[in-house]
Design an enzyme around this catalytic site. Structure first.
Site, PDB file in Angstrom:
ATOM      1  N   THR A 165      10.148   8.210  -6.726  1.00 20.98           N
ATOM      2  CA  THR A 165      10.978   7.964  -7.897  1.00 20.98           C
ATOM      3  C   THR A 165      10.154   6.963  -8.683  1.00 20.98           C
ATOM      4  O   THR A 165       9.908   5.891  -8.150  1.00 20.98           O
ATOM      5  CB  THR A 165      12.262   7.346  -7.320  1.00 20.98           C
ATOM      6  OG1 THR A 165      12.794   8.267  -6.437  1.00 20.98           O
ATOM      7  CG2 THR A 165      13.131   6.803  -8.360  1.00 20.98           C
TER       8      THR A 165
ATOM      9  N   ASN B 289      13.861   3.460   4.262  1.00 26.12           N
ATOM     10  CA  ASN B 289      14.647   4.589   3.771  1.00 26.12           C
ATOM     11  C   ASN B 289      15.909   4.837   4.591  1.00 26.12           C
ATOM     12  O   ASN B 289      16.896   5.365   4.075  1.00 26.12           O
ATOM     13  CB  ASN B 289      13.770   5.843   3.712  1.00 26.12           C
ATOM     14  CG  ASN B 289      12.841   5.804   2.520  1.00 26.12           C
ATOM     15  OD1 ASN B 289      13.258   6.055   1.397  1.00 26.12           O
ATOM     16  ND2 ASN B 289      11.576   5.452   2.753  1.00 26.12           N
TER      17      ASN B 289
ATOM     18  N   LYS C 234       7.214   1.578 -12.136  1.00 23.87           N
ATOM     19  CA  LYS C 234       8.164   1.287 -11.066  1.00 23.87           C
ATOM     20  C   LYS C 234       8.120   2.436 -10.076  1.00 23.87           C
ATOM     21  O   LYS C 234       8.102   3.607 -10.462  1.00 23.87           O
ATOM     22  CB  LYS C 234       9.551   1.129 -11.663  1.00 23.87           C
ATOM     23  CG  LYS C 234      10.694   1.082 -10.669  1.00 23.87           C
ATOM     24  CD  LYS C 234      11.318   2.427 -10.429  1.00 23.87           C
ATOM     25  CE  LYS C 234      11.993   2.403  -9.056  1.00 23.87           C
ATOM     26  NZ  LYS C 234      12.383   3.732  -8.591  1.00 23.87           N
TER      27      LYS C 234
ATOM     28  N   GLU D 150       6.312   2.269   0.082  1.00 22.82           N
ATOM     29  CA  GLU D 150       7.258   1.778   1.077  1.00 22.82           C
ATOM     30  C   GLU D 150       6.596   1.729   2.457  1.00 22.82           C
ATOM     31  O   GLU D 150       6.233   2.759   3.029  1.00 22.82           O
ATOM     32  CB  GLU D 150       8.494   2.674   1.104  1.00 22.82           C
ATOM     33  CG  GLU D 150       9.326   2.541  -0.158  1.00 22.82           C
ATOM     34  CD  GLU D 150      10.439   3.559  -0.279  1.00 22.82           C
ATOM     35  OE1 GLU D 150      11.323   3.339  -1.124  1.00 22.82           O
ATOM     36  OE2 GLU D 150      10.409   4.575   0.431  1.00 22.82           O
TER      37      GLU D 150
ATOM     38  N   THR E 182      13.385  -0.976  -7.659  1.00 21.78           N
ATOM     39  CA  THR E 182      14.392  -0.608  -6.649  1.00 21.78           C
ATOM     40  C   THR E 182      13.865  -1.100  -5.298  1.00 21.78           C
ATOM     41  O   THR E 182      14.050  -2.253  -4.946  1.00 21.78           O
ATOM     42  CB  THR E 182      14.671   0.904  -6.637  1.00 21.78           C
ATOM     43  OG1 THR E 182      13.441   1.628  -6.583  1.00 21.78           O
ATOM     44  CG2 THR E 182      15.442   1.330  -7.866  1.00 21.78           C
TER      45      THR E 182
ATOM     46  N   SER F 276      22.318   0.651   2.279  1.00 25.65           N
ATOM     47  CA  SER F 276      23.100  -0.403   2.960  1.00 25.65           C
ATOM     48  C   SER F 276      23.342  -1.577   2.018  1.00 25.65           C
ATOM     49  O   SER F 276      22.541  -1.860   1.161  1.00 25.65           O
ATOM     50  CB  SER F 276      22.344  -0.891   4.181  1.00 25.65           C
ATOM     51  OG  SER F 276      22.118   0.188   5.067  1.00 25.65           O
TER      52      SER F 276
END
Length: 404
Positions: free
Chosen positions: A190, A399, A179, A275, A153, A404
């Site tokens: 996640t 985040n 992942k 991230e 993702t 978007s």
């Protein structure tokens, strides 16, 4: 930017596992987003799943199906978590299993579904009508690398690892994918994890091993303190290598150690690709009175926004670490026994600033892309380790823009 993680493309094949990958446009066009694992008949499967009360429909179904039948297929989609979708989401997850079952001649209970992506949106079932036959058309033992990309993702890199060991002159292979890059916290972190071996591991051993392995890997990582609705980790043993494991033997210890290496590499890869992460940080809590105490201290430090932003800035503001240790909930703390280190640089000695410490020494450690925060509590003989990262401007941007 990812922190020192190598993208593995050369995976060792696991006998008894074939993988198909497809572009089905679950959410986005022109990218792999649906993966099917085909498991040889007789494969033993065990799973560890999120503890989030709002766990996704596929998590509920995975748990149920693992109790009902011997799984033959895993079905994974990215782009949509199918969480927070109520009865309709449950029905759609069941329908996806039925669709794959019909196409392969197994029962729906022999399919384990997994979803990851945006929460609260209906699952695009037309994508499954496109993706399932396309994935089945390219089933291959060699599709591990492509599958690693197909389950991403916000990940910037696919995550995978292979390990082989010799048992009685026979080669046992372990290959896995993970992942995750955000919404990562233990229980489960996640994230998704799929680890397969061609050893034969008895059903009576599998679930216990899966839990122990997850507890020392995927349940020892944190990026942002958020536990997802969809976290799942699955261990598969096809038995195709001809090596049968008996619990408690030296051979079992060899296989378990190899599995532990794979689990930990895959878990650490999630942190390295966190991230916006620029730092990979090991937190060692030593001489605690209990495991809970050690982990409470470690996670309080790891989850502190003030600590994490200081790590990002390479700011040797060690008081933030000290304050986090102090508010971790440890009872009857003898502060005079606490020692804290950044790598080998001691910053706290017997509860106060170490005389030999200088800000230049601390800043030099924090400027590295990898380092260890070591906390000695002086209360017992329990040691625990976990892995985390810093908190950067990019984490907020990623985040803020996710949907978007």
């Amino acid at each position: 930017m990812a922190v020192n993680f190598t993208v593995f493309e050369d995976f060792a094949v696991v006998k008894g596992v074939r993988i198909g990958v497809a572009q089905s446009a679950v959410r986005y066009k022109d990218r792999d987003d649906m993966v099917v694992f085909e498991l040889a008949e007789g494969t033993e499967v065990a799973g560890v799943f999120t503890t989030n009360a709002f766990c996704a429909a596929p998590v509920h179904i995975c748990r149920r199906n693992l109790e009902k039948a011997s799984p033959r297929y895993l079905l994974i989609n990215t782009g949509n978590a199918n969480a927070g979708t109520g009865p309709k989401g449950f029905k759609n997850a069941e329908l996806s299993c039925a669709m794959l079952a019909k196409a392969t001649g197994v029962t729906a209970e022999q399919v384990l579904p997994f979803s990851t992506g945006v929460i609260g949106e209906p699952l695009n079932m037309e994508a499954f009508e496109r993706g399932i036959p396309a994935a089945l058309d390219n089933l291959s033992e060699s599709n591990w690398a492509r599958a690693g990309r197909g389950i991403m993702t916000t990940d910037t890199l696919p995550k995978g690892y292979s390990k082989q060991v010799e048992i009685d002159g026979k080669t046992v292979t372990i290959t896995g994918l993970s992942k995750g890059a955000g919404m990562i916290m233990p229980n489960m972190a996640t994230m998704l994890g799929f680890i397969a071996t061609d050893a034969s591991i008895p059903a009576s051993v599998m679930q216990g091993w899966a839990r122990k392995l997850a507890d020392k890997s995927f349940n020892r990582i944190t990026i942002d303190g958020d536990t997802s609705t969809n976290d799942s980790c699955v261990l598969m043993a096809t038995g195709q290598s001809g090596v049968t494991i008996t619990d408690g033997t030296s051979e079992a210890a060899i296989i378990f150690a190899a599995l532990e290496e794979v689990f930990q590499v895959l878990a650490q890869a999630i942190v390295r690709d966190g991230e916006g992460a620029t730092k990979f940080v090991t937190i060692d809590v030593e001489s605690a009175a209990s495991q809970k105490e050690a982990l409470d201290v470690g996670y309080t430090v790891a989850h502190s926004p003030l600590v994490k932003t200081a790590l990002y800035a390479s700011d040797a503001n060690w008081g933030r670490i000290l304050a986090a240790v102090g508010r971790s909930g440890v009872q009857n703390f003898d502060l005079d026994k606490v020692q804290i280190y950044l790598d080998d640089v001691q910053i706290v000695e017997d509860g106060g600033r170490c005389d030999s410490y200088t800000e230049e020494k601390g800043a030099a450690v924090l400027a590295q892309s990898e380092f260890t925060i070591r906390i000695q509590l002086g209360r017992g003989d329990i040691n625990e380790r976990l892995w985390t990262c810093d908190l950067s401007h990019d984490y907020v941007s990623i985040n803020a823009d996710y949907r978007s």
